[in-house]
Scaffold this active site. Structure first.
Site, PDB file in Angstrom:
ATOM      1  N   LYS A 213     -13.931 -19.279 -78.679  1.00 59.93           N
ATOM      2  CA  LYS A 213     -12.930 -18.316 -78.195  1.00 59.93           C
ATOM      3  C   LYS A 213     -12.095 -17.861 -79.390  1.00 59.93           C
ATOM      4  CE  LYS A 213      -8.859 -18.747 -76.175  1.00 59.93           C
ATOM      5  NZ  LYS A 213      -8.230 -17.487 -76.639  1.00 59.93           N
ATOM      6  N   GLU A 294      -4.998 -28.405 -85.927  1.00 57.50           N
ATOM      7  CA  GLU A 294      -4.262 -28.085 -87.158  1.00 57.50           C
ATOM      8  C   GLU A 294      -3.210 -27.064 -86.758  1.00 57.50           C
ATOM      9  OE1 GLU A 294      -2.542 -26.524 -89.757  1.00 57.50           O
ATOM     10  OE2 GLU A 294      -4.312 -25.398 -90.390  1.00 57.50           O
ATOM     11  N   CYS A 328      -0.838 -21.371 -92.895  1.00 61.44           N
ATOM     12  CA  CYS A 328      -0.186 -22.629 -92.516  1.00 61.44           C
ATOM     13  C   CYS A 328       0.230 -23.405 -93.754  1.00 61.44           C
ATOM     14  CB  CYS A 328      -1.100 -23.463 -91.626  1.00 61.44           C
ATOM     15  SG  CYS A 328      -2.778 -23.607 -92.247  1.00 61.44           S
ATOM     16  N   GLU A 423       8.991 -22.565 -88.382  1.00 59.48           N
ATOM     17  CA  GLU A 423       7.886 -21.826 -88.987  1.00 59.48           C
ATOM     18  C   GLU A 423       7.999 -20.343 -88.627  1.00 59.48           C
ATOM     19  OE1 GLU A 423       3.181 -22.463 -89.785  1.00 59.48           O
ATOM     20  OE2 GLU A 423       3.836 -22.714 -87.711  1.00 59.48           O
TER      21      GLU A 423
END
Length: 522
Positions: A213, A294, A328, A423
């Site tokens: 997906k 992650e 990231c 973040e």
């Protein structure tokens, strides 16, 4: 070179030097070729079936919002269920295919991708907003993952020869790494080829079948990969391509009793949701689902007074603003000791202001952010930053018919400020001052994340202590905190950065296999 004995040692795919005119022209030609194919319609792949749906995901160029990359069919729960049943059936035969044969499909795919490297990169330039070097590195990493994981499966298949179990009289004992079953692979948009390819091929070469997906903003590059795997002859049903809503299809498959594992890369919030949903045992479920996650970071660079300050400033800017800070691993924080603070900040601001914002296909150093949601979120954080620090560069929208934001630098930011703790995933850098190097490390460690970090110093004793005390999965000394290489820098972080699954490392395939011991009396 595709037998157990003749496979060459792994080496990283070289990056393309775009300062050479012939390479620049080759990329421009690839972009022109991809542009001629824009706007196509793409089906779901469920086994050997190609399914066109009325509902579509429309992928656009974030650097030119009027340009449609493709219209991609969108799965619903009924189609997701059909894909699950197809994957379950395919697993029964795929799990019996020898490891060397599974690896051979990967070796063939890597060679084809290598031959078409610029085409894959050009599509990413247009669909995800990467410049030439960022897209080229993404494709190179995808090739690396394929090559590395193929070799890893071969290594695990020979474990009884290379790392035999302790022998005892009267028995023959062997360990075999067998696949898990059907997995759901949910890759991110920021490395729309490399991470998609790495997560998928790791699962597949281990003998599992996959429901892929892709991210809704970058489904076309994922389709190009799926088509490549079909071209090399991968059996139908091993990879099933089912773009769709996370809330509808993602949750449905995560909670499905036949899902054996979920491999996810993305935000902390969605990763935690997946982990929570997967932990619930559905009726008819006979295993504990594995979650490989992650989930991002709030990474940073620490600079002491003994460091090469110019190199540190260059690393801070590269880590903060490479691919618009949408990694990231991006270094969105910097902590500098007070005796050199003003000098480093001045260098960082000068380098940042020199960055040009523009269309990725023209290879501008800084391009757009991915979509409207990111654009609005980042601009909101910049407004928050104006109340939490001193704005020294950027601070708003940039020109262009896309989601362009100026590279933004805030100084004198407190370690507890929101722009230091949350973040942002955009071109925003927060800089803080520390009284000494130990306080700078403490400020770096004051985060719920723990993915990448860098420490700049020329003092060996300090470096030794930093190696032990800086708490992150990937720590770099005197270099930027982005740019992990497969096989060189196994990648994965601590705390809310995820499950510390070291992608591109020697333990990664263990996450997609289970060890079976067989003991036979002689």
């Amino acid at each position: 070179m595709n037998t157990l004995t003749n496979v060459k040692p792994f080496v990283n795919e070289p990056f393309t030097d775009f300062s050479k005119e012939e390479n620049k022209q080759a990329m421009e030609a690839a972009i022109a070729k991809v542009k001629a194919e824009l706007g196509r319609e793409y089906p779901l792949h469920i086994g050997s079936k190609k399914v066109m749906t009325d509902a579509r995901i429309v992928s656009i160029n974030p650097g030119d919002k009027d340009e449609v990359i493709g219209r991609v069919s969108k799965a619903d729960q009924a189609l997701a269920e059909e894909a699950m049943q197809t994957a379950l059936q395919a697993f029964e035969s795929w799990k019996r295919v020898p490891a060397a044969e599974r690896a051979d499909y990967l070796f063939k795919a890597a060679e084809l991708m290598r031959q078409r490297k610029h085409e894959f990169s050009a599509l990413m330039i247009l669909e995800s907003g990467k410049n030439y070097a960022e897209a080229d590195a993404d494709t190179a990493e995808a090739i690396d993952f394929i090559e590395f994981y193929a070799r890893e499966m071969l290594r695990l298949s020979r474990i009884n020869e290379t790392q035999p179990l302790t022998k005892i009289a009267g028995e023959t004992n062997n360990l075999t790494y067998i696949p898990l079953g059907v997995g759901v692979v949910i890759p991110p948009w920021n490395f729309p080829l490399a991470i998609c390819v790495g997560m998928t091929t790791a699962a597949v070469v281990s003998g599992n079948t996959v429901l892929l997906k892709p991210a809704s903003t970058t489904p076309v590059i994922a389709h190009k990969f799926v088509a490549l795997m079909e071209e090399v002859g991968l059996p139908a049903g091993v990879i099933n391509y089912i773009p769709g809503s996370g809330a509808e299809v993602g949750d449905y498959l995560t909670t499905h009793p036949k899902t054996r594992f979920v491999s996810f890369t993305g935000s902390k919030e969605i990763g935690l949701r997946i982990n929570r949903l997967a932990a619930e045992t559905a009726p008819g479920q006979i295993w504990i689902k594995r979650v490989v996650a992650e989930m991002g970071g709030k990474d940073g660079i620490v600079v002491d007074e003994t460091a090469d300050l110019q190199a540190a400033a260059q690393a801070i800017v590269a880590s903060a603003f490479g691919f618009q800070g949408q990694k990231c691993s991006a270094g969105s924080r910097a902590f500098i000791v007070e005796s050199v603070y003003d000098e480093v900040v001045e260098k960082v601001v000068e380098l940042t202001k020199a960055l040009q914002v523009g269309l990725p296909e023209t290879n501008a150093p800084v391009g757009p952010v991915i979509d409207q949601g990111s654009y609005d979120k980042i601009l909101n954080y910049i407004e928050i930053g104006k109340t939490e620090g001193k704005l020294l560069a950027g601070g708003g929208k940039a020109e262009g018919n896309g989601y362009y934001i100026e590279p933004t630098v805030f100084a004198d930011v407190d370690g507890k400020a929101r722009i230091m703790q949350e973040e942002i995933f955009g071109p925003v850098l927060a800089i803080g001052k520390a009284k000494d190097w130990k306080e700078a490390i403490a400020l770096y460690n004051d985060t719920e994340f723990g993915l990448t970090g860098a420490f700049f110093s020329s003092d060996e004793d300090r470096i030794e202590e930093a190696l032990e005390t800086v708490h992150c999965g990937n720590l770099y000394i005197n270099r930027k905190c982005t740019g992990a290489l497969v096989g060189v820098h196994p990648f994965g972080g601590f705390n809310m950065s995820g499950t510390d699954s070291k992608a591109g490392g020697y333990d990664y395939l263990l996450l997609f296999t289970q060890a079976k011991l067989t003991s036979r009396k002689n």
